[in-house]
Design an enzyme around this catalytic site. Structure first.
Site, short mmCIF file in Angstrom:
data_model
loop_
_atom_site.label_atom_id
_atom_site.label_comp_id
_atom_site.label_asym_id
_atom_site.label_seq_id
_atom_site.Cartn_x
_atom_site.Cartn_y
_atom_site.Cartn_z
N HIS A 68 -1.18 -1.41 -4.27
CA HIS A 68 -2.46 -1.12 -3.63
C HIS A 68 -2.61 0.38 -3.43
O HIS A 68 -1.75 1.03 -2.84
CB HIS A 68 -2.55 -1.85 -2.29
CG HIS A 68 -3.92 -1.82 -1.68
ND1 HIS A 68 -4.95 -2.60 -2.14
CD2 HIS A 68 -4.43 -1.09 -0.64
CE1 HIS A 68 -6.04 -2.37 -1.42
NE2 HIS A 68 -5.75 -1.46 -0.51
N SER B 90 0.84 -1.19 0.00
CA SER B 90 0.00 0.00 0.00
C SER B 90 0.88 1.24 0.00
O SER B 90 1.65 1.47 0.95
CB SER B 90 -0.90 0.03 1.23
OG SER B 90 -1.53 1.29 1.36
N HIS C 6 -8.47 0.73 -4.12
CA HIS C 6 -9.43 0.52 -3.03
C HIS C 6 -10.07 1.86 -2.72
O HIS C 6 -9.45 2.74 -2.11
CB HIS C 6 -8.68 -0.04 -1.82
CG HIS C 6 -9.53 -0.18 -0.59
ND1 HIS C 6 -8.97 -0.36 0.66
CD2 HIS C 6 -10.87 -0.17 -0.40
CE1 HIS C 6 -9.94 -0.45 1.55
NE2 HIS C 6 -11.10 -0.33 0.94
N ASP D 203 -6.60 -6.52 4.24
CA ASP D 203 -5.96 -5.22 4.38
C ASP D 203 -6.08 -4.73 5.82
O ASP D 203 -7.19 -4.55 6.32
CB ASP D 203 -6.64 -4.23 3.42
CG ASP D 203 -5.99 -2.85 3.44
OD1 ASP D 203 -5.02 -2.65 4.18
OD2 ASP D 203 -6.47 -1.97 2.69
N MET E 28 -11.50 -6.08 5.39
CA MET E 28 -10.77 -5.10 6.19
C MET E 28 -10.50 -5.68 7.57
O MET E 28 -11.43 -6.04 8.30
CB MET E 28 -11.59 -3.81 6.32
CG MET E 28 -11.73 -3.01 5.03
SD MET E 28 -10.14 -2.54 4.29
CE MET E 28 -9.41 -1.58 5.63
N SER F 245 3.23 -0.19 6.14
CA SER F 245 4.43 0.07 6.94
C SER F 245 5.33 -1.14 7.05
O SER F 245 6.55 -1.02 7.20
CB SER F 245 4.03 0.56 8.33
OG SER F 245 3.12 -0.34 8.96
N MET G 73 -12.18 4.13 -0.74
CA MET G 73 -12.82 4.39 0.55
C MET G 73 -13.49 5.76 0.45
O MET G 73 -13.11 6.71 1.14
CB MET G 73 -11.78 4.34 1.67
CG MET G 73 -11.30 2.94 1.96
SD MET G 73 -9.92 2.88 3.12
CE MET G 73 -8.55 3.00 1.97
N MET H 25 -8.92 7.81 -0.16
CA MET H 25 -9.74 8.21 0.98
C MET H 25 -10.26 9.63 0.78
O MET H 25 -9.53 10.50 0.28
CB MET H 25 -8.91 8.16 2.27
CG MET H 25 -8.27 6.82 2.55
SD MET H 25 -7.27 6.91 4.06
CE MET H 25 -6.59 5.25 4.11
N ASP I 163 -4.87 3.20 -1.88
CA ASP I 163 -5.92 3.52 -0.91
C ASP I 163 -6.41 4.94 -1.13
O ASP I 163 -5.74 5.91 -0.78
CB ASP I 163 -5.38 3.38 0.52
CG ASP I 163 -5.21 1.93 0.94
OD1 ASP I 163 -6.18 1.16 0.79
OD2 ASP I 163 -4.13 1.56 1.41
#
Length: 225
Positions: free
Chosen positions: A35, A10, A68, A175, A139, A198, A70, A39, A37
């Site tokens: 990936h 990610s 993904h 995830d 999730m 991370s 969100m 948001m 993300d």
């Protein structure tokens, strides 16, 4: 059906000051998917990046771009993310009232279709769309921030999703809080796509990324045996 283990770093955990290089480096290090993300600060309590950033990153990697979303609503933006170069687009079952329509839209845009559920959302929310998706994303943390710890109860949910999939060729992605310590749990439960932020990007070099990706792949594989 047993699908290969895939590692999907990610980029939320990458160095945003050199994001293109980070994508290039993690691809060279063996990432299967990238990936993404997205948001919106509304559906989740954070803001990340949008379609224009993804479009600018597309030339840095030939790996699958796993997007993904969100965001809520998602429907007005699906075409933009498809045009930006996303290969897979995943929407939340909780993000709008017409999930089937959203999934149809992604399919009609020529992209692989994903659906995801938050930790508190039961799998019954997606039972009626199983034949319309290529991927289910579980999730294992509450979405919105990186660096959270894996919620132990999600192991059972991953296993239940695997059972629900049956013989369908659906990827089962996980995830949240995925590390070398939790990867065996994911592998044992039936997850085959591991999203990690991370746990991969902390090394800040191609060699460190390669080691982290290899270790995650091995740990998930160990969970299967």
């Amino acid at each position: 059906m047993t699908l290969p283990i895939r590692i999907a770093p990610s980029i939320l955990a990458a160095d945003f000051a050199k994001l293109g290089q980070e994508v290039r480096d993690v691809t060279a290090a063996g990432a299967d998917w990238i990936h993404l993300d997205v948001m919106d600060g509304h559906f989740v309590p954070n803001i990340s990046f949008g379609a224009d950033v993804i479009k600018s990153l597309r030339s840095y990697s030939d790996a699958t771009f796993d997007c993904h979303l969100m965001i809520s609503p998602a429907d007005p933006y699906l075409e933009a993310f498809a045009k930006a170069g996303c290969d897979r687009i995943t929407v939340h079952a909780e993000a709008g009232p017409h999930l089937h329509r959203s999934l149809q839209t992604i399919r009609n845009l020529g992209k692989k279709v994903g659906v995801t559920v938050n930790p508190a959302t039961p799998l019954s929310a997606i039972e009626n769309v199983l034949d319309d998706v290529d991927l289910i994303l579980i999730m294992s943390v509450n979405p919105g921030f990186g660096g959270q710890k894996f919620i132990p109860a999600m192991a059972g949910k991953i296993a239940a999703a695997k059972s629900l999939i049956g013989d369908r060729p659906i990827e089962l992605e996980v995830d949240g809080g995925v590390t070398v310590e939790t990867a065996p749990i994911v592998g044992k439960a039936g997850g085959n796509v591991l999203v990690a932020g991370s746990a991969i990007f902390k090394g800040a070099s191609v060699e460190a990324y390669r080691t982290a990706i290899s270790d995650l792949r091995s740990a998930a594989g160990a969970g299967r045996s």
